[in-house]
Enzyme design. Structure first.
Site, PDB file in Angstrom:
ATOM      1  N   CYS A 192       0.827  -1.213   0.000  1.00 54.76           N
ATOM      2  CA  CYS A 192       0.000   0.000   0.000  1.00 54.76           C
ATOM      3  C   CYS A 192       0.863   1.266   0.000  1.00 54.76           C
ATOM      4  CB  CYS A 192      -0.987  -0.036   1.175  1.00 54.76           C
ATOM      5  SG  CYS A 192      -2.301   1.181   1.005  1.00 54.76           S
ATOM      6  N   HIS A 216      -3.732  -5.098   1.145  1.00 56.62           N
ATOM      7  CA  HIS A 216      -3.005  -5.499   2.365  1.00 56.62           C
ATOM      8  C   HIS A 216      -2.961  -7.016   2.460  1.00 56.62           C
ATOM      9  CE1 HIS A 216      -2.234  -1.633   4.366  1.00 56.62           C
ATOM     10  NE2 HIS A 216      -3.220  -1.245   3.563  1.00 56.62           N
ATOM     11  N   GLU A 273      -1.513  -8.858   4.496  1.00 58.81           N
ATOM     12  CA  GLU A 273      -1.531  -9.380   5.875  1.00 58.81           C
ATOM     13  C   GLU A 273      -2.952  -9.667   6.339  1.00 58.81           C
ATOM     14  OE1 GLU A 273      -0.836  -6.319   4.954  1.00 58.81           O
ATOM     15  OE2 GLU A 273      -1.400  -4.799   6.446  1.00 58.81           O
TER      16      GLU A 273
END
Lengths: 226, 191
Positions: free
Chosen positions: B86, B168, B170
């Protein structure tokens, strides 16, 4: 940075509050008082006692009623944040979101349109370490609602202590609950936190339970010295 | 050792817990050592010890890193594998000739892989968590590997092992970080 913490009265929002206090300036708590027990956004058991928590923490509270209907409740959240910005000049908002993209994305969108920062310090945290840290930091938390198998009536009002965490871990393995209750399996209420100047003592409470669904309603509580 | 670079507006901010710590968990889980460092504290000795670098994201309102391009000029010289997430992808785009434009995506978005690459091979399209108000322009020295219906989602430097992802990973797409690390360590991706 001046921050307002979205507070449901449960462990996640108040732990996030502590984290925010360690790094920035927390200037108020913000609570949405939902009349709908099925609210998608805001958890309800004992949210009426958030004013007592705010008093215990010596923080001002911005409180907004909401019918708790899907999506419409977001307008009430927006109104609460606008009020917090006007009254307490907040630069940003803190939430206790851990895994819920539904909740986090909606708060992020509102903050974005209002020009407010949004922080989720527990986002994708290691849930076991988090619960350990919660207990180690001296939070006193009780189970204020259960909403899934295999929670029985005995969980209502039970302290979230190490023995409870052992059981919750077993439930996670056997029933697939999220350890922190982020999936709505259980809700909590915080009686004491390290930053509370006084702690909450329950004077009167009642339980209501049927078929893996129950509430622990605190009908009388007061602040006492620590 | 994998170096995680915190792009938040200051060292020790609340953004660290949200955007660096979850990435560190995934990297540690894959058996790697992790050193997190704020972008203003990055040193050559730290870079020289790293096997790969991940530039982490920032809160939506935090774009302070964009005002300090000098802090990222090492990207032009490095031969290390780098993954920008990002904000990290925004840095990579601006360092390699791109510009940024307003583009907001918040929540789950469909990402369609359109390029060939060892990391994203066979991924087709997948759902990913987005939280950004800027996106990279197409005029840049980077190859576009994936898009959403609003913007470029994955880029790769044509001569370096530098990747940028706008989403993202994660959140619900740990496999992107795992494959980046595996491919980096095993030398499957190389300049």
């Amino acid at each position: 940075m001046r921050l307002g913490v979205l507070c449901s009265g449960g462990k996640d929002s108040l732990f996030a509050c502590m984290m925010a206090m360690e790094r920035e300036e927390v200037v108020c708590l913000i609570a949405l008082r939902s009349r709908n027990e099925e609210s998608y956004m805001f958890h309800t058991p004992n949210v009426s006692l958030v004013p007592l928590q705010a008093e215990a923490a010596e923080l001002p509270l911005v409180e907004m009623p909401t019918e708790g209907m899907e999506e419409e409740e977001l307008e009430d959240l927006r109104a609460a944040l606008v009020c917090a910005r006007e009254k307490h000049r907040i630069d940003g908002v803190v939430t206790g979101a851990i895994l819920s993209i539904y909740q986090a994305a909606r708060v992020q969108r509102i903050c974005n349109t209002l020009g407010l920062w949004c922080f989720n310090p527990l986002w994708y945290t290691d849930q076991e370490s988090y619960l350990d840290s919660l207990i180690r930091n001296g939070f006193r938390v009780i189970i204020s609602g259960v909403f899934s198998e295999p929670f029985d009536e005995k969980w209502l009002g039970r302290p979230l202590d190490r023995a409870s965490v052992v059981l919750l871990n077993q439930y996670r393995e056997r029933y697939g609950i999220t350890l922190t209750g982020e999936g709505g399996e259980y809700e909590t209420f915080v009686l004491d936190a390290p930053f509370f100047k006084k702690r909450i003592e329950i004077v009167e409470a009642s339980s209501e339970y049927h078929n893996y669904r129950g509430f622990y309603r605190i009908t009388g509580a007061r602040l006492v010295g620590k | 050792m994998i170096l995680l670079i915190d792009l938040c507006y200051r060292n020790g901010s609340l953004g660290f817990d949200e955007f660096v710590r979850p990435v560190a968990r995934i990297v540690r889980h894959s058996g790697n050592d992790v050193i997190p460092v704020h972008f203003r504290s990055l040193t050559d000795p730290l870079l020289s010890r790293a096997e790969a670098v991940i530039l982490c994201g920032t809160p939506l309102a935090d774009t302070a890193f964009l005002a300090e391009p000098g802090a990222f000029s090492w990207l032009k010289e490095t031969s290390l594998p780098v993954l920008g997430i990002c904000a990290g992808m925004e840095v990579i785009c601006t360092i390699f000739g791109g510009t940024l434009r307003p583009c907001t995506e918040i929540g789950m978005t469909e990402v369609s892989v359109i390029g060939n690459d060892p990391i994203f091979q066979g991924s087709g399209s997948f759902s990913a968590y987005e939280i950004h108000t800027l996106a990279c322009s197409s005029k840049q020295d980077l190859e576009v590997l994936a898009v959403s219906n609003q913007c470029i989602q994955i880029v790769r430097h044509p001569e370096k092992t530098i990747y940028g992802v706008m989403f993202h990973p994660e959140v619900r797409n740990n496999w992107v970080i795992d494959r980046f690390l595996t491919c980096s360590v095993e030398g499957i991706i190389s300049p």
